[in-house]
Write a protein that holds these residues in place. Structure first.
Motif, PDB file in Angstrom:
ATOM      1  N   PRO A   1       0.835  -1.056  -0.104  1.00 57.58           N
ATOM      2  CA  PRO A   1      -0.024  -0.060   0.057  1.00 57.58           C
ATOM      3  C   PRO A   1       0.982   1.241  -0.059  1.00 57.58           C
ATOM      4  N   GLY A   2       0.239   2.375  -0.641  1.00 56.39           N
ATOM      5  CA  GLY A   2       1.113   3.671  -0.514  1.00 56.39           C
ATOM      6  C   GLY A   2       1.073   4.248   0.743  1.00 56.39           C
ATOM      7  N   GLU A   3       2.055   5.199   0.928  1.00 53.66           N
ATOM      8  CA  GLU A   3       2.232   5.743   2.019  1.00 53.66           C
ATOM      9  C   GLU A   3       0.820   6.510   2.905  1.00 53.66           C
TER      10      GLU A   3
ATOM     11  N   LEU B   1      -7.025   7.992  -3.791  1.00 55.04           N
ATOM     12  CA  LEU B   1      -6.533   7.419  -5.020  1.00 55.04           C
ATOM     13  C   LEU B   1      -5.724   6.132  -4.832  1.00 55.04           C
ATOM     14  N   ALA B   2      -5.892   5.248  -5.716  1.00 54.63           N
ATOM     15  CA  ALA B   2      -5.102   3.954  -5.825  1.00 54.63           C
ATOM     16  C   ALA B   2      -3.470   4.191  -5.837  1.00 54.63           C
ATOM     17  N   VAL B   3      -2.948   4.184  -4.704  1.00 55.62           N
ATOM     18  CA  VAL B   3      -1.524   4.491  -4.943  1.00 55.62           C
ATOM     19  C   VAL B   3      -0.938   3.258  -4.112  1.00 55.62           C
ATOM     20  N   VAL B   4      -0.073   2.704  -4.982  1.00 55.44           N
ATOM     21  CA  VAL B   4       0.746   1.460  -4.464  1.00 55.44           C
ATOM     22  C   VAL B   4       2.326   1.623  -4.481  1.00 55.44           C
ATOM     23  N   ASN B   5       2.944   1.109  -3.558  1.00 56.45           N
ATOM     24  CA  ASN B   5       4.518   1.389  -3.403  1.00 56.45           C
ATOM     25  C   ASN B   5       5.248   0.190  -4.078  1.00 56.45           C
TER      26      ASN B   5
ATOM     27  N   LYS C   1       0.455   1.296 -17.310  1.00 51.73           N
ATOM     28  CA  LYS C   1      -0.838   2.023 -17.065  1.00 51.73           C
ATOM     29  C   LYS C   1      -1.937   1.111 -16.622  1.00 51.73           C
ATOM     30  N   ILE C   2      -2.530   0.990 -15.518  1.00 51.36           N
ATOM     31  CA  ILE C   2      -3.422   0.265 -15.032  1.00 51.36           C
ATOM     32  C   ILE C   2      -4.884   1.013 -14.859  1.00 51.36           C
ATOM     33  N   GLN C   3      -5.683   1.038 -15.703  1.00 55.94           N
ATOM     34  CA  GLN C   3      -6.993   1.704 -15.739  1.00 55.94           C
ATOM     35  C   GLN C   3      -8.182   1.093 -15.913  1.00 55.94           C
TER      36      GLN C   3
ATOM     37  N   THR D   1      -1.690   4.689  -9.260  1.00 53.14           N
ATOM     38  CA  THR D   1      -0.500   5.714  -9.131  1.00 53.14           C
ATOM     39  C   THR D   1       0.717   4.820  -8.656  1.00 53.14           C
ATOM     40  N   TYR D   2       1.881   4.945  -8.888  1.00 58.34           N
ATOM     41  CA  TYR D   2       2.996   4.173  -8.189  1.00 58.34           C
ATOM     42  C   TYR D   2       3.952   5.160  -7.369  1.00 58.34           C
ATOM     43  N   GLU D   3       4.196   4.739  -6.422  1.00 58.29           N
ATOM     44  CA  GLU D   3       5.224   5.654  -5.724  1.00 58.29           C
ATOM     45  C   GLU D   3       6.372   4.522  -5.422  1.00 58.29           C
TER      46      GLU D   3
END
Length: 143
Positions: A89-91, A107-111, A120-122, A129-131
């Motif tokens: 999971p993102g921060e 937002l769907a953010v993944v680390n 791009k996954i949509q 969104t990637y971090e």
């Protein structure tokens, strides 16, 4: 039997919501498969998630229209699992889950750790969104 019928039968038998094009490659030539998948997307029996990645649809009982068979987060998780990509999971989601904040991440953010991903996954208007590593992790690694 038509290729479209064989593809739909193969998709219906699968338990997973996410279908990779490579899983259907044995059913026909690349050109035939492209044509059939394009037809299925236009008729809304499949949803295109990314290049070579599709999701099943089902009838929405409220609108009586075909919609993705699972929530966006579930589809994204299955895509990463099928592609063998480890994500966390993102921060913002980690802070929310650890009760550091009360704001629900929208937002769907993944680390992705140290891995660089550009896929791009949509689905509809929702996009992953990637971090990469957080700023604190980068500082710890530098001598």
């Amino acid at each position: 039997m038509k290729l479209e019928t064989r593809v739909m039968r193969s998709i219906a038998r699968r338990h997973s919501i996410v279908i990779l094009r490579s899983e259907l490659a044995a059913l026909g030539s690349p050109a035939q498969l492209s044509r059939v998948l394009s037809t299925l997307v236009k008729s809304k029996r499949l949803v295109r998630v990314s290049v070579g990645i599709y999701a099943k649809t089902r009838l929405n009982k409220f609108t009586n229209e075909l919609a993705p068979a699972a929530p966006f987060e579930t589809i994204a998780a299955q895509v990463f699992k099928k592609l063998k990509i480890d994500v966390a999971p993102g921060e913002l989601a980690r802070d929310y889950n650890a009760s550091k904040t009360t704001q629900v991440p929208m937002l769907a953010v993944v680390n992705t750790g140290g891995r660089r991903i550009t896929r791009k996954i949509q689905v509809g208007s929702k996009t992953v969104t990637y971090e990469r590593r957080s700023v604190n992790q980068r500082k710890e690694r530098q001598p």
